[in-house]
Design a protein around this motif. Structure first.
Motif, PDB file in Angstrom:
ATOM      1  N   ASP A   1      70.179 -40.865   3.659  1.00 28.42           N
ATOM      2  CA  ASP A   1      69.437 -42.023   3.155  1.00 28.42           C
ATOM      3  C   ASP A   1      68.049 -42.158   3.745  1.00 28.42           C
ATOM      4  O   ASP A   1      67.470 -43.244   3.749  1.00 28.42           O
ATOM      5  CB  ASP A   1      70.231 -43.310   3.411  1.00 28.42           C
ATOM      6  CG  ASP A   1      70.478 -43.545   4.890  1.00 28.42           C
ATOM      7  OD1 ASP A   1      70.073 -42.702   5.710  1.00 28.42           O
ATOM      8  OD2 ASP A   1      71.095 -44.581   5.224  1.00 28.42           O
ATOM      9  N   ALA A   2      67.481 -41.067   4.257  1.00 30.16           N
ATOM     10  CA  ALA A   2      66.129 -41.119   4.829  1.00 30.16           C
ATOM     11  C   ALA A   2      65.432 -39.785   4.617  1.00 30.16           C
ATOM     12  O   ALA A   2      66.073 -38.742   4.460  1.00 30.16           O
ATOM     13  CB  ALA A   2      66.185 -41.453   6.317  1.00 30.16           C
ATOM     14  N   GLN A   3      64.117 -39.854   4.608  1.00 29.84           N
ATOM     15  CA  GLN A   3      63.304 -38.648   4.615  1.00 29.84           C
ATOM     16  C   GLN A   3      63.103 -38.256   6.077  1.00 29.84           C
ATOM     17  O   GLN A   3      62.434 -38.971   6.827  1.00 29.84           O
ATOM     18  CB  GLN A   3      61.959 -38.905   3.933  1.00 29.84           C
ATOM     19  CG  GLN A   3      62.059 -39.243   2.457  1.00 29.84           C
ATOM     20  CD  GLN A   3      62.553 -38.074   1.632  1.00 29.84           C
ATOM     21  OE1 GLN A   3      62.092 -36.936   1.798  1.00 29.84           O
ATOM     22  NE2 GLN A   3      63.488 -38.331   0.735  1.00 29.84           N
ATOM     23  N   VAL A   4      63.693 -37.145   6.484  1.00 30.27           N
ATOM     24  CA  VAL A   4      63.739 -36.783   7.903  1.00 30.27           C
ATOM     25  C   VAL A   4      62.593 -35.848   8.250  1.00 30.27           C
ATOM     26  O   VAL A   4      62.426 -34.782   7.650  1.00 30.27           O
ATOM     27  CB  VAL A   4      65.089 -36.131   8.263  1.00 30.27           C
ATOM     28  CG1 VAL A   4      65.095 -35.724   9.739  1.00 30.27           C
ATOM     29  CG2 VAL A   4      66.233 -37.096   7.983  1.00 30.27           C
ATOM     30  N   PHE A   5      61.807 -36.263   9.244  1.00 31.04           N
ATOM     31  CA  PHE A   5      60.801 -35.415   9.869  1.00 31.04           C
ATOM     32  C   PHE A   5      61.430 -34.918  11.175  1.00 31.04           C
ATOM     33  O   PHE A   5      61.587 -35.694  12.122  1.00 31.04           O
ATOM     34  CB  PHE A   5      59.532 -36.212  10.173  1.00 31.04           C
ATOM     35  CG  PHE A   5      58.692 -36.544   8.973  1.00 31.04           C
ATOM     36  CD1 PHE A   5      59.258 -36.750   7.727  1.00 31.04           C
ATOM     37  CD2 PHE A   5      57.318 -36.659   9.085  1.00 31.04           C
ATOM     38  CE1 PHE A   5      58.475 -37.059   6.615  1.00 31.04           C
ATOM     39  CE2 PHE A   5      56.514 -36.971   7.983  1.00 31.04           C
ATOM     40  CZ  PHE A   5      57.101 -37.173   6.745  1.00 31.04           C
ATOM     41  N   LEU A   6      61.791 -33.656  11.210  1.00 31.70           N
ATOM     42  CA  LEU A   6      62.561 -33.119  12.335  1.00 31.70           C
ATOM     43  C   LEU A   6      61.679 -32.247  13.221  1.00 31.70           C
ATOM     44  O   LEU A   6      61.019 -31.320  12.746  1.00 31.70           O
ATOM     45  CB  LEU A   6      63.754 -32.312  11.818  1.00 31.70           C
ATOM     46  CG  LEU A   6      64.713 -31.718  12.852  1.00 31.70           C
ATOM     47  CD1 LEU A   6      65.223 -32.774  13.815  1.00 31.70           C
ATOM     48  CD2 LEU A   6      65.877 -31.016  12.157  1.00 31.70           C
TER      49      LEU A   6
ATOM     50  N   ILE B   1      61.749 -40.078  11.946  1.00 32.27           N
ATOM     51  CA  ILE B   1      61.182 -39.026  12.790  1.00 32.27           C
ATOM     52  C   ILE B   1      62.190 -38.732  13.891  1.00 32.27           C
ATOM     53  O   ILE B   1      62.459 -39.587  14.742  1.00 32.27           O
ATOM     54  CB  ILE B   1      59.835 -39.455  13.387  1.00 32.27           C
ATOM     55  CG1 ILE B   1      58.848 -39.824  12.277  1.00 32.27           C
ATOM     56  CG2 ILE B   1      59.257 -38.346  14.256  1.00 32.27           C
ATOM     57  CD1 ILE B   1      57.535 -40.401  12.791  1.00 32.27           C
ATOM     58  N   LEU B   2      62.759 -37.550  13.864  1.00 32.19           N
ATOM     59  CA  LEU B   2      63.822 -37.175  14.798  1.00 32.19           C
ATOM     60  C   LEU B   2      63.319 -36.087  15.739  1.00 32.19           C
ATOM     61  O   LEU B   2      62.903 -35.012  15.295  1.00 32.19           O
ATOM     62  CB  LEU B   2      65.047 -36.672  14.033  1.00 32.19           C
ATOM     63  CG  LEU B   2      66.194 -36.094  14.857  1.00 32.19           C
ATOM     64  CD1 LEU B   2      66.743 -37.117  15.837  1.00 32.19           C
ATOM     65  CD2 LEU B   2      67.301 -35.572  13.943  1.00 32.19           C
TER      66      LEU B   2
END
Length: 285
Positions: free
Chosen positions: A106-111, A80-81
């Motif tokens: 290498d991650a599923q990003v929640f922006l 989570i960014l």
């Protein structure tokens, strides 16, 4: 008035208008940053209360939900960014995104943050989920709820995978710092089962109660990160506007000097012209 003097005065008026805009943006950013700082103690107190409740609930159910993935297979973690919502904050949006660019592969990003979403698109970075950072402090809990719902929907399919947060922190006198914080799974050692007092009475099954308390704690952590990001962006905008104000003041001083010199030059030219006319009339007489 000559065309040159009129042009200088027009430029001075334009700089004054720009100065008014910069001052307004700086004032709005300052007010928003202050509002965000004011709610942080309450958010932290809420997180502490939820943590104490988890410790109490562990007396009747020792396991903290989400510590292991029953499927056993490694999966991409969630990141989570919290980024930037708007511009006019100098290099702040780029710096926040740069800090987490290496995690996109290498991650599923929640922006979170429209400006950061746009920058990620320009860089070709893949985003699993996105949201806007609100313009009002009062809307931050709604944002945290939105993130939490999306996160738990994702975890329902992916299993109990690691979840981390990356968010900006602005410290007065030190500027921007990027914080990396694990969110899930919770560290059971951080919530040791309380041994004092009587065992709490509950109306929920112990496992369900503990899962709900973990959700409350995660919600508080997301709220805190959102509030810090909200404050950091507005602090960065204040700093950018302060630098712009300094530049504007310098430009205005230079234009005002140019205006005085132009006026003096025109007055001198008029005096010379009048003197030449007087001498001409004297010779003619």
């Amino acid at each position: 008035m000559s065309a040159l003097l009129a042009d200088v005065e027009r430029r001075i008026r334009s700089v004054h208008q720009l100065d008014a805009v910069v001052n307004a943006m700086r004032g709005i950013a300052g007010a928003r940053a202050q509002q965000s700082r004011q709610i942080l103690p309450a958010i932290r107190a809420y997180a502490e209360t939820a943590g104490l409740a988890i410790a109490q609930a562990r007396r009747i159910h020792g396991d903290v939900p989400g510590l292991t993935d029953p499927r056993g297979a490694p999966r991409q973690p969630v990141l989570i960014l919290f980024g930037a919502e708007q511009g006019f904050a100098g290099a702040y949006p780029e710096r926040v995104l740069d800090a987490a660019t290496g995690n996109f592969a290498d991650a599923q990003v929640f922006l979170v943050g429209a400006r950061s979403v746009a920058l990620a698109g320009e860089r070709g970075l893949a985003i699993a989920w996105q949201a806007s950072l609100p313009s009002r402090v009062a809307a931050l809990p709604d944002l945290a709820t939105l993130i939490l719902d999306a996160l738990y929907d994702y975890l329902a399919d992916a299993g109990a995978i690691p979840v981390r947060m990356v968010f900006p922190l602005w410290t007065p006198g030190q500027g921007l710092k990027i914080i990396r914080r694990p969110l899930l799974p919770l560290d059971a050692e951080a919530f040791p089962a309380s041994e004092s007092g009587s065992v709490p009475l509950t109306n929920f099954p112990a496992a369900h109660l503990l899962a709900r308390l973990v959700q409350e704690y995660v919600f508080a952590q997301i709220c805190e990160a959102a509030a810090e990001a909200f404050a950091a962006e507005n602090e960065a905008r204040m700093a950018t506007m302060a630098a712009a104000k300094t530049h504007i003041d310098g430009k205005l001083a230079a234009l005002q000097l140019e205006e005085r010199l132009t006026r003096q030059s025109e007055i001198t030219a008029e005096v010379v012209e009048l003197a030449a006319g007087a001498r001409f009339r004297t010779r003619e007489g």
